[in-house]
Write an enzyme that holds these catalytic residues in place. Structure first.
Site, PDB file in Angstrom:
ATOM      1  N   PHE A 122       0.837  -1.243   0.069  1.00  0.00           N
ATOM      2  CA  PHE A 122       0.075  -0.066   0.063  1.00  0.00           C
ATOM      3  C   PHE A 122       0.956   1.240   0.051  1.00  0.00           C
ATOM      4  CE2 PHE A 122      -2.894   3.323   2.308  1.00  0.00           C
ATOM      5  CZ  PHE A 122      -3.930   3.048   1.230  1.00  0.00           C
ATOM      6  N   ILE A 156       7.474   2.130   1.763  1.00  0.00           N
ATOM      7  CA  ILE A 156       6.567   1.281   1.365  1.00  0.00           C
ATOM      8  C   ILE A 156       7.061  -0.163   1.838  1.00  0.00           C
ATOM      9  CG2 ILE A 156       4.974   0.541  -0.561  1.00  0.00           C
ATOM     10  CD1 ILE A 156       4.914   3.574   0.370  1.00  0.00           C
ATOM     11  N   GLU A 362       1.359   2.722  10.453  1.00  0.00           N
ATOM     12  CA  GLU A 362      -0.037   2.759  10.690  1.00  0.00           C
ATOM     13  C   GLU A 362      -0.841   3.748  11.454  1.00  0.00           C
ATOM     14  OE1 GLU A 362      -1.127  -0.049   8.407  1.00  0.00           O
ATOM     15  OE2 GLU A 362      -2.982   0.884   8.688  1.00  0.00           O
TER      16      GLU A 362
END
Lengths: 383, 261
Positions: A122, A156, A362
């Site tokens: 993502f 990433i 996150e």
């Protein structure tokens, strides 16, 4: 006691068996050599661990957030690097394609992802944009049946090894929530390349890379959702993503605690086990309480999610608490091991390094606290 | 081929530190984590592989109470089609002969071409497979680490003392005890777990199998455990403690001091 179904207990046990037999054995070597756990991920795919939230229609095991959180904790117990790949893949990538993908996109990507033969990544963060996705500058300009993408993505997870990358790029102006779109990127696209691999402090077996887009031509059929839906897609997987990282952090805490208990019973000083000294017993008791509290918060958030209830605050609380618990407990584990905790012969120094990122990625824990406070104040207003 | 695999629920030595109980007559069983006996897992994997090649059914059976449900389901999630629980209060406290008697009852209720057991279980006697074969008047081979399928017979490899190996032909039906290393047992998958989670596992009691309750359990046990202990360290034995490096350094010192290096 938090009631866990027999089915989920079996899933937890099978993930534990795999993590302790296979992942834990290889974790130190993979960490030292920055070796991607591809062979283990393939087995995890065969076991159904890579499509845990994917519908059975697309070959997933569709077990739900509670079973997923339990399994992910066990995988992290064996190897946090493997767990973060599993978390990003299951929580964010599979979830986004399942929710927003066309049937053709699901057939092409979600099916192999659910089998673990195609790993997802993502790509949201950029060199100048992390916690604030509205300031993304990577652009996608429509040109006939293609989008032309230019820009750089940073940090990433699985950038090099992913079979498909969900890219969030700017297709419009800075209007909140409207100017971003999501694309399904594969390594064969012209103008796309993987940039530098980060040399990280922990979770070294998972690759973290820059992604470079230079007039990259992406077919319009690779647009995920509709144009302008990128922010919604990026935000949609956040609850699952936070529960995932909370579960990963829990696994690290569990591993550090078990290792500490085992060492304290084995190590002798002054003619007795160091576990007999009160100072150390209190440390172990604090660690145990901390791990248990995190476990309950993770399971609570996962159970709410599974029940289809609003869990924004609980997911953030679980992520925030469990990641800070992981830092505390892995740090205490080193203290209990003394000098042996500081060297690589024992795994606790790796646990400590692996835990450090969990308060950052996150969504940083500062962002989590803003979310928790927002939810708290919103609820107060309702009252 | 119809295959019955006998499995046992045992304390998981990877998950527990095994300690003596305060009475000193058994291990401390409170809060123990249990799993399927490791050797049995290899036997189930071998049975699944045989059925994959030639067709048939794998049934897993165990003697125990409802707690054993989890290991039967685990082996079914792995690929065994059926489970069977042999559960009766009269079975408690059975010795090896008692367990073999109970299993014989289960074998006779079916129509099996092949019965597999693990080479041994947690108590290490490795006796049940041989006793079961004798009771059924079937040919038996122990410590089997290779199976080749033939017409009405099997060619089996056996592990021999000193690392040697022998090959034997054995006629079907037969009983084999399976050694670790014969295969690599697969991990249980989530789809398998979901498939078996709601399956009803039939139970058989002593009466169902026509077993005289007095011939099994504590009442029928000719072997009774009278003591259980960790042996005291003998003269000349020294347990080296510390980290791996510390242990290696001490070992080298000792070997040098005694002329071994």
């Amino acid at each position: 006691m938090f009631q866990i179904s027999k089915e989920n207990l079996m899933i937890q046990k099978t993930a534990r068996e795999f993590a302790r037999k296979e992942l834990a054995e290889l974790a130190a070597h993979r960490d030292a050599h920055h070796e991607f756990p591809g062979s283990s991920l393939k087995k995890m795919g065969d076991m159904g661990l890579m499509g845990m939230l994917v519908s059975e229609t697309y070959g997933g095991s569709e077990i739900g957030p509670v079973g997923y959180a339990l399994a992910l904790s066990e995988i992290a117990y064996g190897c946090a690097s493997t767990a973060v790949v599993m978390s990003v893949h299951n929580s964010i990538c599979c979830g986004s394609i399942q929710s927003f993908g066309t049937d053709a996109q699901k057939d092409e990507f979600l099916r192999p992802m659910a089998q673990g033969t195609c790993i997802g990544a993502f790509a949201l963060t950029e060199p100048e944009a992390g916690s604030d996705p509205q300031s993304l500058s990577c652009s996608a300009v429509k040109e006939g049946e293609h989008y032309i993408i230019n820009g750089t993505k940073r940090f990433i997870t699985t950038g090099k090894h992913a079979g498909v990358i969900i890219l969030i790029a700017r297709t419009g102006n800075n209007e909140p929530g409207r100017g971003l779109s999501a694309f399904l990127i594969t390594h064969d696209l012209p103008g796309f390349s993987v940039g530098r691999m980060e040399d990280k402090m922990g979770q070294c077996a998972s690759d973290t890379t820059d992604l470079l887009f230079s007039d990259c031509r992406v077919p319009a059929s690779r647009l995920l959702g509709h144009e302008g839906q990128g922010f919604e897609i990026a935000m949609s997987g956040l609850d699952d993503g936070r529960i995932g990282i909370a579960a990963l952090s829990l696994g690290l805490g569990m591993a550090a605690l078990d290792q500490s208990v085992s060492y304290a019973k084995q190590r002798r000083q002054f003619g007795k086990q160091i576990a007999e000294f009160q100072g150390l017993r209190w440390m172990l008791a604090d660690m145990d309480m901390d791990v248990d509290a995190a476990r309950l918060m993770v399971l609570n958030a996962a159970a709410l999610k599974q029940a289809g209830k609003h869990c924004r605050a609980q997911a953030s609380k679980a992520k925030c608490y469990a990641s800070e618990m992981a830092q505390r407990v892995t740090g205490q584990a080193i203290q209990i091991h003394g000098g042996y905790g500081y060297i690589k012969e024992y795994p606790v120094e790796r646990f400590y390094r692996d835990a450090r990122i969990t308060t950052i990625y996150e969504g940083t824990n500062q962002i989590q606290r803003i979310i928790i406070a927002n939810e708290l104040l919103k609820d107060k207003k309702k009252k | 081929m119809e295959i019955l695999v006998c499995v046992k629920r045992v304390p998981d030595s990877a998950e527990n530190e095994i300690e003596m109980n305060s009475e000193g007559n058994d291990i401390e069983r409170d809060d123990l984590v249990y799993s399927v006996n490791e050797w049995d897992n290899y036997a189930v994997e071998e049975a699944i592989q045989i059925v994959d090649k030639v067709g048939g059914t794998v049934t897993v059976v165990t003697v125990g109470d409802e707690d054993c449900d989890e290991i039967l389901r685990r082996e079914m999630a792995m690929g065994a089609e059926k489970g069977l629980l042999l559960n009766d209060d009269a079975f408690a406290g059975s010795d090896c002969k008692g367990i073999a008697t109970i299993l014989k009852g289960a074998v006779q209720k079916g129509n099996y071409d092949l019965v597999l057991t693990g080479a041994q279980a947690d108590e290490g006697a490795g006796a049940v497979g041989g006793m079961l074969a004798a009771m059924l008047d079937l040919p038996y081979a122990s410590l089997v680490n290779k199976i080749e399928l033939g017409e009405g017979k099997l060619t089996i490899g056996r592990e021999i003392e000193g690392g040697n190996r022998e090959m034997n032909e054995i006629t079907l039906p037969c009983v084999l005890s399976i050694q670790t290393g014969i295969n690599e047992p697969r991990y249980v998958g989530i789809r398998g777990i979901r498939k078996v989670s709601g399956v009803e596992i039939p139970e058989l009691s002593a009466a169902d199998m026509g077993i005289d309750a007095a011939s099994v359990g504590e009442a029928g046990a000719g072997v009774k455990k009278v003591d259980y202990f960790v042996p005291e360290k003998g003269e000349g034995a020294e347990m080296l403690e510390g980290s791996t490096d510390e242990i290696i350094a001490k070992l080298i010192e000792i070997l040098k001091a005694n002329g071994g290096l």
